[in-house]
Design an enzyme around this catalytic site. Structure first.
Site, PDB file in Angstrom:
ATOM      1  N   LYS A  22      38.202   7.982 -33.886  1.00 46.66           N
ATOM      2  CA  LYS A  22      37.518   6.926 -34.661  1.00 46.66           C
ATOM      3  C   LYS A  22      38.173   5.557 -34.446  1.00 46.66           C
ATOM      4  O   LYS A  22      38.606   4.898 -35.393  1.00 46.66           O
ATOM      5  CB  LYS A  22      37.454   7.304 -36.132  1.00 46.66           C
ATOM      6  CG  LYS A  22      36.707   8.634 -36.342  1.00 46.66           C
ATOM      7  CD  LYS A  22      36.515   9.007 -37.770  1.00 46.66           C
ATOM      8  CE  LYS A  22      35.881  10.367 -37.920  1.00 46.66           C
ATOM      9  NZ  LYS A  22      36.739  11.506 -37.576  1.00 46.66           N
TER      10      LYS A  22
HETATM   11  O1  LIG Z   1      31.275  12.383 -40.507  1.00 49.77           O
HETATM   12  C1  LIG Z   1      32.250  13.018 -40.112  1.00 49.77           C
HETATM   13  C2  LIG Z   1      32.989  12.643 -39.013  1.00 49.77           C
HETATM   14  C3  LIG Z   1      34.022  13.428 -38.604  1.00 49.77           C
HETATM   15  N1  LIG Z   1      34.358  14.565 -39.261  1.00 49.77           N
HETATM   16  C4  LIG Z   1      35.455  15.379 -38.718  1.00 49.77           C
HETATM   17  O2  LIG Z   1      34.923  16.639 -38.272  1.00 49.77           O
HETATM   18  C5  LIG Z   1      35.790  17.698 -38.623  1.00 49.77           C
HETATM   19  C6  LIG Z   1      35.111  18.607 -39.642  1.00 49.77           C
HETATM   20  O3  LIG Z   1      35.974  19.674 -39.979  1.00 49.77           O
HETATM   21  P1  LIG Z   1      35.517  20.914 -40.903  1.00 49.77           P
HETATM   22  O4  LIG Z   1      36.786  21.640 -41.146  1.00 49.77           O
HETATM   23  O5  LIG Z   1      34.513  21.718 -40.125  1.00 49.77           O
HETATM   24  O6  LIG Z   1      34.933  20.351 -42.144  1.00 49.77           O
HETATM   25  C7  LIG Z   1      37.063  17.038 -39.138  1.00 49.77           C
HETATM   26  O7  LIG Z   1      37.920  16.794 -38.055  1.00 49.77           O
HETATM   27  C8  LIG Z   1      36.554  15.729 -39.709  1.00 49.77           C
HETATM   28  O8  LIG Z   1      37.552  14.735 -39.735  1.00 49.77           O
HETATM   29  C9  LIG Z   1      33.621  14.938 -40.341  1.00 49.77           C
HETATM   30  O9  LIG Z   1      33.879  15.991 -40.981  1.00 49.77           O
HETATM   31  N2  LIG Z   1      32.583  14.155 -40.744  1.00 49.77           N
END
Ligand SMILES: O=c1ccn([C@@H]2O[C@H](COP(=O)(O)O)[C@@H](O)[C@H]2O)c(=O)[nH]1
Length: 275
Positions: A96
């Protein structure tokens, strides 16, 4: 990797799963803590157990940066391991980033040249000159935050300015930027009801969709409104897969979770494309 190659991998594997690599030393199996590089050993085991079920891996750089130099080295070892052993897999540095132009150029070099990721996530807030340095890299992809999966997405992204929601303005404006064909967008799975409107603005772009699994988003709803005729989706799950078990069977359990998502994806692809 080109988007055409990514599309081919999706059809071959009958999967558009991206496994999130978010290693947390307080959550990974304790027996790995005795190894020299627990984060890399954890990632390697997850990758070995899931690479035939996933088309992408998304290390979130926060989970490496938190451990300083050692964490950055683990990130480097992880991306090298994927690139050397599974070059067909699409890699995303979820970092990001985005800054004034000359600084963005350095971020782009760090992730595209030094670490050799296929893509990096960027924030749109600083506008055109903060994103175009990333877009200048051919066959590399810049994945811009559009409508994120978290509750705070409603603080700014859905606000209306000049008669249009901000996330729609971000999508429309970004299409006018130089090399915008190298853009993809992040849209959260928890916002499935927005996908139809988003597809009206970016019908052909790949969307990176985090938010199924631990955040509760629905894969079928995302596909119903967000899938295009080239699939056009990379759906990410991290915690639900990588922390399926804290025991010595963690990789096996991660595979079981990944397989269950892949099978749901295969069912959806069969229905839509008869693959
Ligand atoms: O809008 C967003 C952008 C990035 N993320 C990132 O994706 C993963 C989600 O992890 P889970 O454990 O499947 O929830 C994580 O790295 C977030 O920082 C997001 O969730 N939403």
């Amino acid at each position: 990797m080109t988007t055409q190659q990514l599309h081919e991998q999706i059809l071959l594997k009958k999967s558009f799963l991206c496994v999130g690599l978010d290693p947390d030393l307080t959550k990974i199996p304790p027996h790995l803590l005795e190894t020299e590089d627990p984060i890399f050993e954890f990632n390697k085991a997850i990758i070995d157990a899931t690479h035939d079920l996933a088309v992408g891996y998304k290390p979130n750089t926060a989970f490496f940066e938190a451990y300083g130099i050692k964490g950055w080295l683990s990130l480097q070892k992880t991306i090298n391991y994927i690139n050397e052993n599974f070059p067909e897999i699409f890699t995303i540095a979820d970092a990001k980033r985005g800054d004034i132009g000359n600084t963005s150029s350095m971020y782009a070099k760090a992730f595209f040249e030094d670490l050799n990721f296929d893509s990096v996530t960027v924030a749109p807030y600083m506008g055109k000159d903060s994103v175009e340095p990333f877009l200048a890299f051919e066959n590399k992809h810049t994945i811009m935050l559009a409508l994120t999966s978290n509750e705070g997405a409603f603080d700014f992204q859905t606000l209306t300015t000049n008669g249009k929601e901000l996330y729609k303005q971000v999508l429309e404006t970004s299409k006018t930027w130089k090399n915008s064909h190298n853009l993809m967008y992040v849209v959260g799975a928890t916002k499935a009801e927005y996908f139809a409107d988003i597809r009206k603005i970016v019908p052909d772009s790949f969307l990176l969709v985090p938010g199924i699994g631990a955040q509760g988003g629905s894969l079928s709803e995302v596909c119903k409104y967000g899938m295009n005729d080239k699939v056009g989706l990379l759906v990410n799950s991290a915690r639900a897969i990588i922390y399926a078990s804290k025991g010595t069977d963690f990789a096996e359990k991660a595979r079981e979770e990944a397989l269950s998502v892949q099978q749901e994806m295969e069912g959806i692809l069969n229905l839509k494309f008869q693959v």
